[in-house]
Design an enzyme around this catalytic site. Sequence first.
Site, PDB file in Angstrom:
ATOM      1  N   CYS A 182      11.739  -8.001  -2.599  1.00 18.49           N
ATOM      2  CA  CYS A 182      12.861  -7.060  -2.551  1.00 18.49           C
ATOM      3  C   CYS A 182      12.861  -6.185  -3.794  1.00 18.49           C
ATOM      4  O   CYS A 182      13.163  -4.991  -3.734  1.00 18.49           O
ATOM      5  CB  CYS A 182      14.186  -7.814  -2.475  1.00 18.49           C
ATOM      6  N   HIS A 186      13.734  -2.343  -4.879  1.00 16.10           N
ATOM      7  CA  HIS A 186      15.121  -2.270  -5.335  1.00 16.10           C
ATOM      8  C   HIS A 186      15.355  -2.876  -6.714  1.00 16.10           C
ATOM      9  O   HIS A 186      16.454  -3.356  -6.997  1.00 16.10           O
ATOM     10  CB  HIS A 186      16.031  -2.967  -4.315  1.00 16.10           C
ATOM     11  N   ARG A 230      20.911  -5.972   8.472  1.00 18.69           N
ATOM     12  CA  ARG A 230      20.199  -5.123   7.517  1.00 18.69           C
ATOM     13  C   ARG A 230      19.185  -5.927   6.704  1.00 18.69           C
ATOM     14  O   ARG A 230      18.052  -5.493   6.507  1.00 18.69           O
ATOM     15  CB  ARG A 230      21.200  -4.448   6.559  1.00 18.69           C
ATOM     16  N   CYS A 234      15.135  -5.782   6.632  1.00 14.32           N
ATOM     17  CA  CYS A 234      14.391  -5.548   5.388  1.00 14.32           C
ATOM     18  C   CYS A 234      13.228  -6.527   5.266  1.00 14.32           C
ATOM     19  O   CYS A 234      12.109  -6.150   4.883  1.00 14.32           O
ATOM     20  CB  CYS A 234      15.310  -5.709   4.176  1.00 14.32           C
TER      21      CYS A 234
END
Length: 273
Positions: A182, A186, A230, A234
């Site tokens: 992730c 991000h 969501r 992802c």
Amino acid sequence: MKQSMLTWAVSAAAAVMAGFAAPVLAQDSKVADEIAKYREALNDGNPADLLEVKGEGLWSQKRGPKNASLEQCDLGQGPGKLEGAYAALPKYFKDTNKVMDVESRLVHCMVTLQGFTQAEVTKQWFSKPGAESDIEALVTFIGAKSNGMKINVPAMHPEEAKMAKMGEYIFYRRSGPQDFSCSICHGQEGKRIRLQELGNLTTKEGAGFAMKTWPSYRVSQGAVWTMQRRLIDCMRQARWPEPNYLADSIIALETFLQKTATGTVMETPGIKR
């Protein structure tokens, strides 16, 4: 002589790069402005508002084998109390001895209060063309009851702290065939995929911007998405093994992100590309 030539070459290259960078940055800024205007125009009539109304009806409707409503569902603020509940989740619930997010707690209430089986209520946990999801409608209604309130997930209970730590580990863990995490998308400022800005979810501002608008209506999908959907999507895009709905890994990620976003004011339902 060689050193001076090298210095000149570096300076010339920097000048050329600066010449390219200026129009690119200007173009990026223009695109961002147009996207912001587009979202603002859509917010005047967010299609999620209709789903919120449906969720309100489902909340009070007597359904299931027990012919009961969800009006006594305890989402952490007390039976039937919805104001601020979404903004304070995930949290630890003594009656289940688990940390639960809004969706896992809602499913628990549909099973215990209304008599549905978990398989029945999660069979269509997200909408498909021509078929809306009751869970998405209920989450949209519940989420709207926290609109204007601050996210408050300090993760002080030992089980909450454990889940937040697990979520942090998952966020940074590189995995899957592409050795992805992730944090690759991000974990830094200024990253983007095509026209989509990628927020830095390791900061309060970045995590807050990401978390405060969910659930959100996704224009590209023509449907409201919940945070569970969501995050699962992802992971799919990162080529990780796709988690099951309501998996602890998803709730752990939510706990980590909500803890990071604590203090941010909710603006939901949101609207996304």
